[in-house]
Design a protein around this motif. Structure first.
Motif, PDB file in Angstrom:
ATOM      1  N   UNK A  82       0.869  -1.175   0.000  1.00  0.00           N
ATOM      2  CA  UNK A  82       0.000   0.000   0.000  1.00  0.00           C
ATOM      3  C   UNK A  82       0.909   1.230   0.000  1.00  0.00           C
ATOM      4  N   UNK A  83       0.320   2.385  -0.174  1.00  0.00           N
ATOM      5  CA  UNK A  83       1.151   3.580  -0.308  1.00  0.00           C
ATOM      6  C   UNK A  83       1.892   3.934   0.967  1.00  0.00           C
ATOM      7  N   UNK A  84       1.372   3.520   2.134  1.00  0.00           N
ATOM      8  CA  UNK A  84       2.080   3.895   3.354  1.00  0.00           C
ATOM      9  C   UNK A  84       3.128   2.868   3.775  1.00  0.00           C
ATOM     10  N   UNK A  85       3.292   1.797   2.998  1.00  0.00           N
ATOM     11  CA  UNK A  85       4.368   0.857   3.321  1.00  0.00           C
ATOM     12  C   UNK A  85       5.110   0.508   2.033  1.00  0.00           C
ATOM     13  N   UNK A  86       4.715  -0.570   1.394  1.00  0.00           N
ATOM     14  CA  UNK A  86       5.399  -1.014   0.190  1.00  0.00           C
ATOM     15  C   UNK A  86       4.595  -0.532  -1.026  1.00  0.00           C
ATOM     16  N   UNK A  87       4.991   0.617  -1.569  1.00  0.00           N
ATOM     17  CA  UNK A  87       4.240   1.183  -2.698  1.00  0.00           C
ATOM     18  C   UNK A  87       4.738   0.566  -3.998  1.00  0.00           C
ATOM     19  N   UNK A  88       3.829   0.361  -4.932  1.00  0.00           N
ATOM     20  CA  UNK A  88       4.230  -0.204  -6.218  1.00  0.00           C
ATOM     21  C   UNK A  88       3.220   0.136  -7.310  1.00  0.00           C
ATOM     22  N   UNK A  89       3.739   0.265  -8.514  1.00  0.00           N
ATOM     23  CA  UNK A  89       2.861   0.413  -9.675  1.00  0.00           C
ATOM     24  C   UNK A  89       2.254  -0.922 -10.057  1.00  0.00           C
ATOM     25  N   UNK A  90       2.694  -2.009  -9.410  1.00  0.00           N
ATOM     26  CA  UNK A  90       2.053  -3.304  -9.624  1.00  0.00           C
ATOM     27  C   UNK A  90       2.956  -4.418 -10.105  1.00  0.00           C
ATOM     28  N   UNK A  91       4.214  -4.106 -10.392  1.00  0.00           N
ATOM     29  CA  UNK A  91       5.090  -5.162 -10.901  1.00  0.00           C
ATOM     30  C   UNK A  91       5.707  -5.961  -9.744  1.00  0.00           C
ATOM     31  N   UNK A  92       5.564  -7.278  -9.826  1.00  0.00           N
ATOM     32  CA  UNK A  92       6.124  -8.162  -8.800  1.00  0.00           C
ATOM     33  C   UNK A  92       6.942  -9.230  -9.533  1.00  0.00           C
ATOM     34  N   UNK A  93       8.257  -9.204  -9.370  1.00  0.00           N
ATOM     35  CA  UNK A  93       9.095 -10.236  -9.993  1.00  0.00           C
ATOM     36  C   UNK A  93       9.651 -11.107  -8.860  1.00  0.00           C
ATOM     37  N   UNK A  94       9.231 -12.388  -8.860  1.00  0.00           N
ATOM     38  CA  UNK A  94       9.611 -13.301  -7.784  1.00  0.00           C
ATOM     39  C   UNK A  94      10.954 -13.953  -8.147  1.00  0.00           C
ATOM     40  N   UNK A  95      11.878 -13.937  -7.177  1.00  0.00           N
ATOM     41  CA  UNK A  95      13.205 -14.518  -7.415  1.00  0.00           C
ATOM     42  C   UNK A  95      13.396 -15.724  -6.499  1.00  0.00           C
ATOM     43  N   UNK A  96      13.572 -16.879  -7.102  1.00  0.00           N
ATOM     44  CA  UNK A  96      13.673 -18.129  -6.342  1.00  0.00           C
ATOM     45  C   UNK A  96      15.081 -18.421  -5.864  1.00  0.00           C
ATOM     46  N   UNK A  97      15.229 -19.556  -5.134  1.00  0.00           N
ATOM     47  CA  UNK A  97      16.494 -19.863  -4.463  1.00  0.00           C
ATOM     48  C   UNK A  97      17.706 -19.975  -5.390  1.00  0.00           C
ATOM     49  N   UNK A  98      17.502 -20.267  -6.660  1.00  0.00           N
ATOM     50  CA  UNK A  98      18.671 -20.459  -7.538  1.00  0.00           C
ATOM     51  C   UNK A  98      19.188 -19.154  -8.140  1.00  0.00           C
ATOM     52  N   UNK A  99      18.563 -18.061  -7.831  1.00  0.00           N
ATOM     53  CA  UNK A  99      18.912 -16.817  -8.522  1.00  0.00           C
ATOM     54  C   UNK A  99      20.146 -16.125  -7.962  1.00  0.00           C
ATOM     55  N   UNK A 100      20.914 -15.561  -8.867  1.00  0.00           N
ATOM     56  CA  UNK A 100      22.093 -14.780  -8.498  1.00  0.00           C
ATOM     57  C   UNK A 100      21.672 -13.304  -8.513  1.00  0.00           C
ATOM     58  N   UNK A 101      21.587 -12.705  -7.322  1.00  0.00           N
ATOM     59  CA  UNK A 101      21.041 -11.352  -7.234  1.00  0.00           C
ATOM     60  C   UNK A 101      21.942 -10.307  -7.892  1.00  0.00           C
TER      61      UNK A 101
END
Ligand code: FMN
Ligand code: SF4
Length: 605
Positions: free
Chosen positions: A466-485
């Motif tokens: 929400x705007x008073x905590x985690x604001x977003x235009x709506x994009x959510x990219x989930x990164x799983x355990x194998x990902x190299x950040x």
């Protein structure tokens, strides 16, 4: 006999009344017929419009989809966004290279195929994706790529490769695309039952001030990312001086990981156009423009048809909605492959036929926007909400969601989860709840808000969207355990390096330096001091850049540095033999070795 370039350009300029502000449309229309814009074509356009030649050149050189040179008979634009790359984009790239025998930016010797990269095609939940002569291809497997290349080499129309059409309106005659909507969760606002015209008719029973009052009472905040209160923006525009006013809908949606507006335009175009019409009534505008990103050109004929139907139903045009004296029209402005045109002032420049470079503010668009007149710009989803607020009432809308963020939000979910797609959920749900919904419980990180957003760690999954905590235009990219950040952060930086408009130095140069330093650390040549340097560099780019792109481009690095510090620290730890990792002895001696023609005796084994 085919038409001569002179005739094509003369006719095209005439079609647009020799209006300089329609330069984008003129160049796009000419290119559609000629394939590319030659030097002769540039001179002809400049002559017809009475513009200096350099101004025409400047526009063409700005946009990725405008060509100053010839291309192959088919142009493959393979999506290079993080979401596509999480599901095999790099393998697809390798397959195209192997099958075509050329690299990116090249054309096969027989002139049949050109291979290019695209920053993000908005197909993040069904990648790897490509556009071939504007036709969308999704879920590209190696076998599919082999067949595509075989067909293109034969000179056949890529359209014949589109066999399975997508769901909903994607399979309608005017779209006929293999794109899927992937609507996984329908909420009450966007996907609730709605009747075209109902919201507009209710709005027209009020005066303009009352409509704005209701938008304020509903506490509607913009859905494009920044969350500015819509009613307040409309009030500014209504009160600003101007003989004309405009309503612009931002359908540029270029943020990697974002594709909700594509689905809204496909399934809810009436909500979008009706919201624009209501806005026109509220601010006193008679003209609206939907700025449609070039990547979504495949939706254009369908959207034009919806506009025609609305005209026929009396919902657009003279006395729109049956209200005597209220006239409102909408035209579609096609973009041409520039992410920066999503920034509202760059979008205005683009609509005026200029390079999509951001403007200084003030003046704000609500005061002096399109053609120097008061202009409101809102996101596609914001306009949909407006229609529903007018249809169901402000109290209904404001009761949904969290105290400071009313309504629902459309999320574009991609990456490492079981059920990527579109979710309409009330504001105020936690990231953990969202991950459970999408089947992404084992995420090690989530990139929220696209490339310019933030990368949060599992400790942050309790946060509320929400705007008073985690604001977003709506994009959510989930990164799983194998990902190299570090790889993910580097890919986001590559996006900004490509998409910076180049106007100011901190953004043009700074993003390149940030990416280089991240890559150095990734390659194992980083030193602890690099982290200090990286942080300072990111802050400089953030604070010194002119527009929102540069002010947010360092976020993927800054937020991974803050939330995944140990990943960086591990990558830059001192080597066990005490040697300086950033100093490459072999590289330093390479020139001397070449001159001497022998290896130094001191090289370690
Ligand atoms: C680099 C950049 C890209 C943007 N891209 C978009 C976009 O694609 N769509 C959008 O609605 N807003 C985008 N925005 C935000 C717009 O500038 C503007 O705030 C928004 O369209 C206002 O609409 P809203 O109040 O309804 O959210 C972008 C901003 C920046 C800085
Ligand atoms: S910050 Fe980047 S995108 Fe914005 S004006 Fe400067 S160079 Fe252009």
């Amino acid at each position: 006999m085919s038409e001569r370039p002179q005739t094509i350009i003369k006719n095209t300029c005439r079609e647009f009344d020799h209006d300089k502000t329609r330069l984008m449309d003129i160049v796009e229309a000419a290119q559609a017929k000629l394939g590319w814009i030659s030097g002769e074509a540039v001179s002809l356009i400049a002559h017809e419009l009475g513009l200096p030649r350099v101004e025409v050149e400047a526009v063409i050189s700005f946009y990725a989809f405008l060509n100053r040179g010839p291309k192959g008979q088919s142009v493959v634009q393979l999506c290079d966004c993080v979401s596509c790359n999480l599901v095999g984009g790099k393998t697809a790239a390798g397959s195209f290279i192997a099958e075509l025998g050329i690299g990116f930016g090249e054309t096969t010797p027989d002139g049949k195929v050109t291979l290019e990269r695209a920053s993000c095609l908005g197909m993040c939940d069904q990648g790897p994706a490509a556009l071939i002569n504007g036709i969308v291809f999704t879920r590209l497997s190696t076998d599919a790529i082999k067949e595509i290349v075989r067909t293109l080499r034969e000179g056949a129309d890529p359209r014949k490769l589109v066999r399975n059409l997508g769901d909903g309106q994607n399979s309608s005659r005017l779209i006929s695309a293999m794109v899927d909507n992937n609507i996984r969760k329908r909420g009450p606002v966007i996907f609730g039952e709605s009747k075209p015209g109902a919201g507009l008719r209710n709005a027209l029973t009020m005066n303009s001030a009352e409509v704005i009052r209701d938008v304020k009472t509903a506490r509607l905040r913009g859905r494009g990312g920044a969350g500015f209160p819509a009613g307040m923006k409309w009030d500014f525009a209504r009160q600003a001086e101007g003989d004309r006013r405009f309503v612009l809908c931002n359908a540029d949606e270029g943020e990697p990981g974002t594709f909700k507006d594509r689905v809204l335009l496909t399934e809810c175009p009436d909500l979008v156009f009706e919201g624009m019409t209501i806005a026109g009534y509220a601010v006193g505008a008679e003209e609206g423009i939907l700025y449609l990103r070039g990547e979504y050109e495949y939706l254009r004929a369908y959207l034009e048809n919806v506009l025609d139907q609305r005209r026929a139903a009396g919902l657009l045009g003279k006395n729109a909605g049956g209200k005597s004296g209220f006239n409102f029209e909408v035209r579609i402005q096609l973009g041409a492959g520039a992410y920066i045109c999503g920034e509202e002032t760059a979008l205005i420049n683009s609509c005026e036929g200029r390079r999509g470079e951001p403007r200084d503010r003030p003046p704000f668009p609500a005061q002096q926007g399109y053609l120097g007149r008061p202009t409101i710009i809102n996101n596609v989803e914001t306009f949909c909400c407006v229609t529903r607020i007018m249809e169901k009432g402000a109290p209904w809308f404001s009761r949904i969601g969290s105290p400071a963020s009313s309504g629902t939000k459309l999320f574009s979910v991609s990456g490492d989860c079981m059920r990527p797609g579109i979710y309409e959920l009330p504001y105020g749900i936690s990231m953990r709840e969202l991950l459970a919904e999408v089947g992404g419980e084992d995420a090690i990180a989530v990139q929220v808000g696209g490339a310019s957003g933030q990368c949060i760690a599992p400790e942050g999954f309790k946060r509320l969207i929400c705007f008073d905590d985690l604001a977003t235009g709506g994009s959510i990219v989930v990164l799983g355990p194998k990902r190299n950040l570090l790889e993910v952060a580097s890919e986001f930086m590559a996006f900004f390096v490509d998409e910076s408009c180049g106007w100011c130095v901190p953004c043009r140069v700074g993003n390149v330096l940030i990416k280089e330093r991240v890559d150095k650390i990734r390659a194992g040549s980083g030193e602890p001091d690099d982290l200090v340097y990286l942080e300072e560099l990111c802050r400089t780019v953030k604070t010194m850049s002119r527009c929102g792109l540069g002010q947010t481009s360092a976020n993927p690095v800054l937020t991974t540095l803050a939330n995944f510090r140990s990943v960086y620290e591990h990558a830059v730890r001192k080597s066990e033999d005490g040697r300086q990792r950033s100093f490459d002895l072999e590289a330093a001696l390479a020139d001397a070795v070449a001159v001497q023609g022998r290896q130094p005796v001191h090289f370690p084994d």
